[in-house]
Design a protein around this motif. Structure first.
Motif, PDB file in Angstrom:
ATOM      1  N   ILE A   1      54.189  28.816  38.794  1.00  0.00           N
ATOM      2  CA  ILE A   1      53.464  30.016  39.217  1.00  0.00           C
ATOM      3  C   ILE A   1      54.386  31.221  39.061  1.00  0.00           C
ATOM      4  N   THR A   2      53.950  32.200  38.275  1.00  0.00           N
ATOM      5  CA  THR A   2      54.771  33.383  38.050  1.00  0.00           C
ATOM      6  C   THR A   2      54.289  34.539  38.934  1.00  0.00           C
ATOM      7  N   ASP A   3      55.064  35.608  38.972  1.00  0.00           N
ATOM      8  CA  ASP A   3      54.681  36.765  39.794  1.00  0.00           C
ATOM      9  C   ASP A   3      53.336  37.339  39.346  1.00  0.00           C
ATOM     10  N   SER A   4      53.105  37.387  38.042  1.00  0.00           N
ATOM     11  CA  SER A   4      51.837  37.952  37.560  1.00  0.00           C
ATOM     12  C   SER A   4      50.650  37.075  37.947  1.00  0.00           C
ATOM     13  N   ASP A   5      50.890  35.769  38.142  1.00  0.00           N
ATOM     14  CA  ASP A   5      49.802  34.882  38.581  1.00  0.00           C
ATOM     15  C   ASP A   5      49.325  35.231  39.984  1.00  0.00           C
ATOM     16  N   LEU A   6      50.148  35.954  40.719  1.00  0.00           N
ATOM     17  CA  LEU A   6      49.826  36.251  42.117  1.00  0.00           C
ATOM     18  C   LEU A   6      49.306  37.677  42.315  1.00  0.00           C
ATOM     19  N   ASP A   7      49.083  38.396  41.202  1.00  0.00           N
ATOM     20  CA  ASP A   7      48.643  39.790  41.329  1.00  0.00           C
ATOM     21  C   ASP A   7      47.340  39.915  42.118  1.00  0.00           C
ATOM     22  N   ASP A   8      46.405  38.982  41.894  1.00  0.00           N
ATOM     23  CA  ASP A   8      45.098  39.054  42.565  1.00  0.00           C
ATOM     24  C   ASP A   8      44.973  38.020  43.677  1.00  0.00           C
ATOM     25  N   ALA A   9      46.115  37.515  44.136  1.00  0.00           N
ATOM     26  CA  ALA A   9      46.085  36.444  45.142  1.00  0.00           C
ATOM     27  C   ALA A   9      45.697  36.994  46.516  1.00  0.00           C
ATOM     28  N   ASP A  10      45.349  36.064  47.418  1.00  0.00           N
ATOM     29  CA  ASP A  10      45.009  36.427  48.791  1.00  0.00           C
ATOM     30  C   ASP A  10      46.261  36.864  49.552  1.00  0.00           C
ATOM     31  N   SER A  11      46.060  37.644  50.589  1.00  0.00           N
ATOM     32  CA  SER A  11      47.142  37.919  51.537  1.00  0.00           C
ATOM     33  C   SER A  11      47.357  36.673  52.399  1.00  0.00           C
TER      34      SER A  11
END
Length: 227
Positions: free
Chosen positions: A98-108
């Motif tokens: 999992i990269t940082d860009s994979d988490l751009d739209d992730a939940d809080s």
């Protein structure tokens, strides 16, 4: 529920100021004397940026419900969690992919807990090397005003060790005898997608069912025999 469990739950309710967890605490956890067939379990897996709950972060959570000796596949879920750390996921990406860009739209974290906590209400939790999931979840709850989860935790790694040693076997922990993959292979379960929170949660659930089979099945095993 035993008097001790009742007291522990009452103290937790009194100390908890995190509203989403306060709702969870209205549900008594299952009692150890209950047979596994009579309770619901949630197999859970976290992907994190490291192993220290005080410093590292949860970036993905997967879970699936078990009813007795049945995995409820329709309940399987995986949620990515936004990482607010300045240094991002760092070298942990090598493990979970999992990269940082994979988490751009992730939940809080709050958003993740809003989905996860209702699933844990009144249920036992199952995880492989459960101290990781328990430690990270309790750390997050404390930061938000919550309290450590009162739910019983079943650690399939500890259970595997107990079953092996109970038969006179030895465990070479440093040689990987107790990894999720090694435990599944020993019980002739198929390979699975590694280091995906959702897939690992299902893999853990399958391992527990194989272990339960050795113990006498969900109807012949009490919850306390798994703890």
């Amino acid at each position: 529920m035993t008097p001790w469990q009742r007291l522990r739950l009452a103290l937790a309710k009194r100390k908890c100021s995190y509203a989403p967890q306060a709702c969870l605490l209205e549900h008594a956890p299952p009692a150890g004397r209950q047979r596994v067939a009579e309770v619901e379990l949630v197999a859970m897996d976290f992907e994190t940026t490291g192993l220290d709950p005080a410093r590292d972060h949860i970036i993905a959570v997967g879970w699936v419900l078990l009813r007795g000796d049945r995995i409820v596949m329709a309940s399987a879920r995986e949620i990515r969690v936004r990482n607010e750390a300045a240094d991002g996921v760092g070298q942990s990406a090598i493990i979970h992919g999992i990269t940082d860009s994979d988490l751009d739209d992730a939940d809080s974290v709050d958003g993740m807990l809003a989905h996860l906590l209702p699933e844990l209400a009144g249920r036992a939790v199952v995880a492989h090397a459960a101290s990781i999931e328990r430690g990270f979840l309790n750390a997050v709850l404390r930061r938000l005003g919550g309290v450590p989860l009162p739910n019983p935790f079943i650690d399939t790694m500890t259970l595997e060790r107990r079953l092996l040693e109970g038969k006179g076997g030895s465990v070479r922990e440093l040689h990987g005898d107790l990894t999720l993959d090694a435990c599944r292979e020993r019980r002739q379960l198929p390979e699975h997608q590694r280091h995906s929170a959702g897939a690992d949660a299902i893999a853990c659930a399958e391992l527990l069912l194989a272990q339960l089979d050795e113990l006498g099945g969900a109807r012949g095993t009490r919850l306390k025999e798994l703890l």
